[in-house]
Design a protein around this motif. Structure first.
Motif, mmCIF file in Angstrom:
data_model
loop_
_atom_site.group_PDB
_atom_site.id
_atom_site.type_symbol
_atom_site.label_atom_id
_atom_site.label_comp_id
_atom_site.label_asym_id
_atom_site.label_seq_id
_atom_site.Cartn_x
_atom_site.Cartn_y
_atom_site.Cartn_z
ATOM 1 N N GLY A 54 47.041 26.428 -12.654
ATOM 2 C CA GLY A 54 47.294 25.697 -13.888
ATOM 3 C C GLY A 54 48.628 25.005 -13.856
ATOM 4 O O GLY A 54 49.263 24.864 -12.808
ATOM 5 N N THR A 55 49.081 24.558 -15.020
ATOM 6 C CA THR A 55 50.349 23.843 -15.159
ATOM 7 C C THR A 55 51.357 24.718 -15.890
ATOM 8 O O THR A 55 51.029 25.365 -16.884
ATOM 9 C CB THR A 55 50.147 22.530 -15.938
ATOM 10 O OG1 THR A 55 49.189 21.725 -15.255
ATOM 11 C CG2 THR A 55 51.461 21.757 -16.046
ATOM 12 N N TYR A 56 52.586 24.741 -15.395
ATOM 13 C CA TYR A 56 53.653 25.548 -15.965
ATOM 14 C C TYR A 56 54.831 24.657 -16.352
ATOM 15 O O TYR A 56 55.184 23.739 -15.620
ATOM 16 C CB TYR A 56 54.135 26.610 -14.954
ATOM 17 C CG TYR A 56 53.103 27.661 -14.648
ATOM 18 C CD1 TYR A 56 53.173 28.927 -15.211
ATOM 19 C CD2 TYR A 56 52.044 27.382 -13.790
ATOM 20 C CE1 TYR A 56 52.217 29.901 -14.931
ATOM 21 C CE2 TYR A 56 51.079 28.343 -13.509
ATOM 22 C CZ TYR A 56 51.179 29.603 -14.078
ATOM 23 O OH TYR A 56 50.225 30.543 -13.798
ATOM 24 N N ARG A 57 55.428 24.945 -17.506
ATOM 25 C CA ARG A 57 56.585 24.210 -17.985
ATOM 26 C C ARG A 57 57.835 25.081 -17.860
ATOM 27 O O ARG A 57 57.794 26.270 -18.127
ATOM 28 C CB ARG A 57 56.413 23.807 -19.449
ATOM 29 C CG ARG A 57 55.066 23.198 -19.776
ATOM 30 C CD ARG A 57 54.865 21.852 -19.124
ATOM 31 N NE ARG A 57 53.562 21.296 -19.457
ATOM 32 C CZ ARG A 57 53.069 20.182 -18.920
ATOM 33 N NH1 ARG A 57 53.764 19.522 -18.027
ATOM 34 N NH2 ARG A 57 51.880 19.744 -19.264
ATOM 35 N N LYS A 58 58.929 24.432 -17.494
ATOM 36 C CA LYS A 58 60.194 25.146 -17.392
ATOM 37 C C LYS A 58 60.598 25.665 -18.763
ATOM 38 O O LYS A 58 60.653 24.915 -19.721
ATOM 39 C CB LYS A 58 61.274 24.210 -16.839
ATOM 40 C CG LYS A 58 62.587 24.885 -16.507
ATOM 41 C CD LYS A 58 63.542 23.867 -15.893
ATOM 42 C CE LYS A 58 64.881 24.503 -15.567
ATOM 43 N NZ LYS A 58 65.809 23.502 -15.005
#
Length: 241
Positions: free
Chosen positions: A53-57
């Motif tokens: 998936g996509t991860y945000r800082k």
């Protein structure tokens, strides 16, 4: 006589203490310290399914001026950093060489190690990242979810040239019923014959979000090229609330 009573009491107390210790310690003596009960994931496949998936800082600025994301598939990790202030976007791609489901670690081809905590937070170079959705997951997670690529409408496309860059500017309007965050657009720069000669991507919307009916502007740019005559802009990644 009193000495015998004291000795008997001493032995009784000692036996009670040993019995308590045995009850606590012995049940765990036969367990393997590396048994699956302590593993973070049952298998490599289960780990991949959970982590992809996509991860945000986690420490991204709330105004979205700077964003850092990680996109993980079963074989690669793509790191994207975007700065609106500097008008730049950087993408780096790494191959995943090993998944370690027992320890919750991911090894990259540059020997970097990614660790996953029990609460789902991902740590890359000791920096925490939090998982979020993407355009694919947002549009398919439920049958009632609207398609962000359809309701996020691009308009007013213009091409300009500076000393070093060819820049494509435009507007993005949310015509849907949901709020969209981290909207990423891709610009395909074309020559007079419609051939794509360069591409670039940027975040049109950050963590501040774009509510229903709202509009914003964006720009994507490439190295200056006088052959560029047009630019097609598409929305290809977003989070939906």
């Amino acid at each position: 006589m009193s000495r015998r009573i004291y000795v008997k009491k001493y032995f009784k107390v000692t036996i009670c203490i040993l019995a308590i210790l045995a009850a606590v310690i012995i049940p765990g003596c036969g367990k393997d310290s590396n048994s699956s009960s302590s593993d973070m994931f049952e298998s490599e496949e289960a780990m991949q399914s959970s982590v992809k998936g996509t991860y945000r800082k986690q420490s991204d600025l709330t105004n979205g001026e700077y964003t850092s994301t990680l996109k993980i598939t079963s074989t690669t990790l793509t790191e994207t950093a975007t700065s609106k202030e500097l008008n730049m976007s950087i993408d780096k791609k790494y191959d995943i060489t090993e998944w370690q489901p027992q320890s919750g670690l991911i090894i990259l081809d540059d020997d970097s190690i990614i660790s996953l905590s029990s609460d789902g937070t991902l740590y890359y170079e000791s920096i925490p990242y939090v998982k979020s959705g993407s355009s694919a997951s947002s549009s398919s997670s439920t049958q009632n979810s609207e398609d962000g690529t359809a309701v996020l409408q691009v308009s007013d496309i213009k091409i300009t040239n500076s000393s070093y860059h060819t820049t494509c500017t435009g507007s993005l309007k949310n015509t849907g019923s949901k709020t969209y965050k981290y909207v990423k657009v891709k610009g395909s720069f074309k020559d007079a014959n419609g051939n794509v000669i360069d591409t670039d991507s940027a975040y049109a919307v950050g963590s501040e979000g774009l509510e229903p009916g709202e509009s914003t502007t964006f720009d994507v740019f490439v190295t200056k090229n006088s052959d560029i005559k047009s630019c097609d802009v598409t929305v290809y990644d977003y989070d939906c609330e």
